[in-house]
Design a protein around this motif. Structure first.
Motif, PDB file in Angstrom:
ATOM      1  N   LEU A  44      34.665  30.629  33.672  1.00 42.06           N
ATOM      2  CA  LEU A  44      35.568  31.703  34.089  1.00 42.06           C
ATOM      3  C   LEU A  44      34.986  33.074  33.752  1.00 42.06           C
ATOM      4  CD1 LEU A  44      38.266  32.705  35.225  1.00 42.06           C
ATOM      5  CD2 LEU A  44      39.249  32.339  32.954  1.00 42.06           C
ATOM      6  N   ALA A  45      34.367  33.204  32.594  1.00 41.58           N
ATOM      7  CA  ALA A  45      33.768  34.489  32.208  1.00 41.58           C
ATOM      8  C   ALA A  45      32.676  34.885  33.202  1.00 41.58           C
ATOM      9  CB  ALA A  45      33.208  34.411  30.788  1.00 41.58           C
ATOM     10  N   ARG A  46      31.854  33.924  33.609  1.00 45.58           N
ATOM     11  CA  ARG A  46      30.808  34.216  34.601  1.00 45.58           C
ATOM     12  C   ARG A  46      31.415  34.576  35.955  1.00 45.58           C
ATOM     13  NH1 ARG A  46      28.638  29.749  32.037  1.00 45.58           N
ATOM     14  NH2 ARG A  46      29.233  28.378  33.745  1.00 45.58           N
ATOM     15  N   LEU A  47      32.429  33.833  36.356  1.00 42.69           N
ATOM     16  CA  LEU A  47      33.102  34.093  37.632  1.00 42.69           C
ATOM     17  C   LEU A  47      33.715  35.490  37.632  1.00 42.69           C
ATOM     18  CD1 LEU A  47      35.314  31.703  39.608  1.00 42.69           C
ATOM     19  CD2 LEU A  47      36.295  33.846  38.868  1.00 42.69           C
ATOM     20  N   ARG A  48      34.384  35.852  36.547  1.00 37.64           N
ATOM     21  CA  ARG A  48      35.002  37.172  36.449  1.00 37.64           C
ATOM     22  C   ARG A  48      33.968  38.285  36.456  1.00 37.64           C
ATOM     23  NH1 ARG A  48      40.485  37.790  33.571  1.00 37.64           N
ATOM     24  NH2 ARG A  48      41.612  36.200  34.723  1.00 37.64           N
ATOM     25  N   LEU A  57      32.151  47.217  39.047  1.00 38.29           N
ATOM     26  CA  LEU A  57      32.710  47.417  37.705  1.00 38.29           C
ATOM     27  C   LEU A  57      32.122  46.435  36.704  1.00 38.29           C
ATOM     28  CD1 LEU A  57      36.536  47.705  38.531  1.00 38.29           C
ATOM     29  CD2 LEU A  57      34.945  49.578  38.067  1.00 38.29           C
ATOM     30  N   ALA A  58      32.105  46.835  35.458  1.00 35.31           N
ATOM     31  CA  ALA A  58      31.850  45.914  34.351  1.00 35.31           C
ATOM     32  C   ALA A  58      33.203  45.361  33.903  1.00 35.31           C
ATOM     33  CB  ALA A  58      31.170  46.653  33.201  1.00 35.31           C
ATOM     34  N   ALA A  59      33.176  44.241  33.192  1.00 32.73           N
ATOM     35  CA  ALA A  59      34.430  43.620  32.742  1.00 32.73           C
ATOM     36  C   ALA A  59      35.256  44.588  31.898  1.00 32.73           C
ATOM     37  CB  ALA A  59      34.136  42.340  31.965  1.00 32.73           C
ATOM     38  N   GLN A 136      38.813  40.375  44.673  1.00 31.98           N
ATOM     39  CA  GLN A 136      37.657  39.490  44.508  1.00 31.98           C
ATOM     40  C   GLN A 136      37.967  38.386  43.491  1.00 31.98           C
ATOM     41  OE1 GLN A 136      34.464  39.390  45.738  1.00 31.98           O
ATOM     42  NE2 GLN A 136      34.752  41.089  47.152  1.00 31.98           N
ATOM     43  N   LEU A 137      38.575  38.777  42.377  1.00 33.99           N
ATOM     44  CA  LEU A 137      38.893  37.822  41.323  1.00 33.99           C
ATOM     45  C   LEU A 137      39.880  36.766  41.815  1.00 33.99           C
ATOM     46  CD1 LEU A 137      38.619  36.942  38.378  1.00 33.99           C
ATOM     47  CD2 LEU A 137      40.456  38.551  37.826  1.00 33.99           C
ATOM     48  N   ALA A 138      40.938  37.190  42.473  1.00 33.00           N
ATOM     49  CA  ALA A 138      41.942  36.234  42.961  1.00 33.00           C
ATOM     50  C   ALA A 138      41.321  35.253  43.956  1.00 33.00           C
ATOM     51  CB  ALA A 138      43.117  36.983  43.596  1.00 33.00           C
TER      52      ALA A 138
END
Length: 168
Positions: A44-48, A57-59, A136-138
């Protein structure tokens, strides 16, 4: 019901089997869940990160901009509220706000209710980027969950909610 090929002998099964041979007196059942959760969290961290990067953007930028975007218009908070919303320290927040301001994603102005503090407001440019990142995230998270039915997803949500609740 026997497990499908994709449910047998994954990395976690092999890890548990190896430890069971070394420590046969230890109940390793919790590893079955927690090791998979850790792997899912890493994925999930990589996907986000990829979703945020595709939106420019950065996380950490997403975290701050998202906290502002969730507020009712004019989408502003004071730094203390942002610190609480993002769970980072004051010095880190100052640095992040400086960077976001330089990029034109936030504006800072004096707080009319407290002359010693400022309010941080999301700009239209910042809103565009954070909205794109959320879209993008959704989409990407939805794609990751495509193998689970809505019922399975609801069950997983219910179980995870119980797992992360404080026991008190």
């Amino acid at each position: 019901m026997s497990p499908t090929a994709s449910e047998r002998d994954d990395e976690v099964d092999l890890l548990i089997d190896a430890w069971s041979r070394r420590l046969p007196d230890v109940d390793l059942t919790p590893l079955d869940v927690m090791s998979r959760l850790r792997r899912a969290a890493n994925r999930l961290a990589r996907l986000r990160a990829d979703a945020f990067k595709s939106a420019g953007l950065a996380a950490w930028e997403f975290d701050v901009l998202a906290a502002l975007r969730r507020e009712e218009p004019p989408h502003e908070l004071n730094p203390a509220q942002l610190i609480e919303a993002t769970m980072i320290g004051s010095a880190a927040m100052t640095n992040r706000l400086d960077n976001l301001s330089r990029r034109g994603f936030v504006d800072r102005r004096p707080n009319p209710r407290d002359g010693r503090s400022v309010l941080v407001r999301l700009t239209s440019e910042g809103a565009t980027h954070v909205d794109d990142a959320m879209r993008q995230l959704a989409a990407r998270e939805g794609n990751e969950l495509r193998g689970l039915s809505r019922e399975d997803q609801a069950t997983l949500v219910r179980l995870l909610r119980r797992l992360v609740q404080d026991p008190d």
